[in-house]
Design a protein around this motif. Structure first.
Motif, short mmCIF file in Angstrom:
data_model
loop_
_atom_site.label_atom_id
_atom_site.label_comp_id
_atom_site.label_asym_id
_atom_site.label_seq_id
_atom_site.Cartn_x
_atom_site.Cartn_y
_atom_site.Cartn_z
N VAL A 236 0.81 -1.21 0.00
CA VAL A 236 0.00 0.00 0.00
C VAL A 236 0.85 1.27 0.00
O VAL A 236 0.39 2.33 -0.41
CB VAL A 236 -1.01 0.02 1.17
N GLU A 237 2.09 1.16 0.47
CA GLU A 237 3.00 2.30 0.43
C GLU A 237 4.43 1.80 0.35
O GLU A 237 4.79 0.87 1.07
CB GLU A 237 2.82 3.20 1.65
N GLN A 238 5.20 2.42 -0.51
CA GLN A 238 6.60 2.05 -0.65
C GLN A 238 7.37 3.29 -1.07
O GLN A 238 7.08 3.88 -2.11
CB GLN A 238 6.76 0.95 -1.69
N ASP B 269 14.35 3.63 0.02
CA ASP B 269 15.28 3.86 1.12
C ASP B 269 14.61 4.27 2.43
O ASP B 269 15.29 4.66 3.37
CB ASP B 269 16.35 4.90 0.74
N SER B 270 13.29 4.15 2.50
CA SER B 270 12.56 4.55 3.71
C SER B 270 11.72 3.40 4.28
O SER B 270 12.01 2.92 5.37
CB SER B 270 11.65 5.75 3.40
N HIS B 271 10.70 2.96 3.54
CA HIS B 271 9.82 1.93 4.10
C HIS B 271 8.94 1.27 3.03
O HIS B 271 8.79 1.80 1.93
CB HIS B 271 8.93 2.52 5.20
N VAL B 272 8.40 0.11 3.43
CA VAL B 272 7.42 -0.63 2.64
C VAL B 272 6.30 -1.02 3.61
O VAL B 272 6.57 -1.57 4.69
CB VAL B 272 8.02 -1.91 2.02
N VAL B 273 5.06 -0.72 3.23
CA VAL B 273 3.89 -1.07 4.05
C VAL B 273 3.01 -1.99 3.21
O VAL B 273 2.76 -1.71 2.04
CB VAL B 273 3.08 0.20 4.45
N TRP B 274 2.55 -3.10 3.81
CA TRP B 274 1.73 -4.06 3.08
C TRP B 274 0.58 -4.55 3.94
O TRP B 274 0.56 -4.35 5.14
CB TRP B 274 2.57 -5.24 2.61
N ARG B 275 -0.36 -5.23 3.27
CA ARG B 275 -1.45 -5.91 3.97
C ARG B 275 -1.78 -7.18 3.21
O ARG B 275 -1.72 -7.21 1.98
CB ARG B 275 -2.68 -5.02 4.12
N SER B 276 -2.10 -8.23 3.96
CA SER B 276 -2.49 -9.47 3.29
C SER B 276 -3.92 -9.31 2.80
O SER B 276 -4.71 -8.54 3.35
CB SER B 276 -2.36 -10.66 4.24
N LEU B 277 -4.23 -10.03 1.74
CA LEU B 277 -5.57 -9.97 1.15
C LEU B 277 -6.26 -11.30 1.36
O LEU B 277 -5.68 -12.35 1.11
CB LEU B 277 -5.47 -9.67 -0.35
N GLY B 278 -7.50 -11.25 1.82
CA GLY B 278 -8.27 -12.47 2.02
C GLY B 278 -7.67 -13.34 3.12
O GLY B 278 -6.81 -12.93 3.87
N GLY B 279 -8.15 -14.52 3.21
CA GLY B 279 -7.60 -15.46 4.18
C GLY B 279 -8.18 -15.29 5.57
O GLY B 279 -8.74 -14.26 5.92
N ARG B 280 -8.03 -16.32 6.37
CA ARG B 280 -8.59 -16.37 7.72
C ARG B 280 -7.75 -15.58 8.71
O ARG B 280 -8.27 -14.93 9.61
CB ARG B 280 -8.68 -17.85 8.14
#
Length: 169
Positions: free
Chosen positions: A63-65, A68-79
């Motif tokens: 969702v954001e990258q 040289d600073s940061h990477v933000v993610w989220r998993s999709l679907g799943g329990r």
């Protein structure tokens, strides 16, 4: 949500650490629980992770990258979804602090799962440290940015010096 936080310092410049981290397909080379990563789009990856006979597959959206600073993610679907962030900070010219923060949805044996995940994150960061310090340089790079899940143009490479260096002697 359970929050797992872990930090490690690596003996490479921030650009090198960040560039290697963004080479998700290489994660199985140094992370024992990551079995496969497929980059579907710059902001979408598919992961297969496993420990012993247990395997889990999930998609993750970046969702954001910011280079040289940061990477933000989220998993999709799943329990058992999660969200995470990895940040990179220069501590000295050739040293980088890498911090990982993961928020995991609680379920059944949440405390046991959280302790296990914390140990795995710590161990995998140590594997990354050993890998990148052993290489001394990144094996590739993606220098684009992602904001709110949207891919931004890649930043231009800095100009390389064209000055010839002749041996003295």
């Amino acid at each position: 949500m359970n929050i797992i936080e872990e930090t490690i310092e690596v003996a490479v410049p921030v650009r090198t650490a960040y560039n290697q981290w963004t080479q998700y397909k290489s994660f199985p080379r140094f992370m024992s629980t990551v079995k496969r990563v497929e980059q579907i789009r710059p902001n979408l990856t598919n992961w297969v992770i496993g420990f012993g006979p247990v395997r889990r597959e999930f998609a993750a959206e970046i969702v954001e990258q910011i280079p040289d600073s940061h990477v933000v993610w989220r998993s999709l679907g799943g329990r058992s979804g999660h969200q995470g962030e990895v940040s990179f900070r220069t501590t000295e010219p050739d040293r980088t602090e890498i911090s990982v923060r993961i928020r995991v949805k609680q379920h059944g044996a949440a405390d046991l799962f959280s302790r296990f995940t914390h140990r795995v994150v710590r161990s995998e960061l140590a594997h990354f440290k050993e890998f990148i310090e052993g290489l001394g340089q990144e094996g590739g790079a993606w220098r684009g940015s992602i904001r709110n899940g949207h891919v931004q143009p890649m930043e231009p490479e800095p100009p390389r010096s064209r000055v010839a260096h002749w041996p003295v002697g």
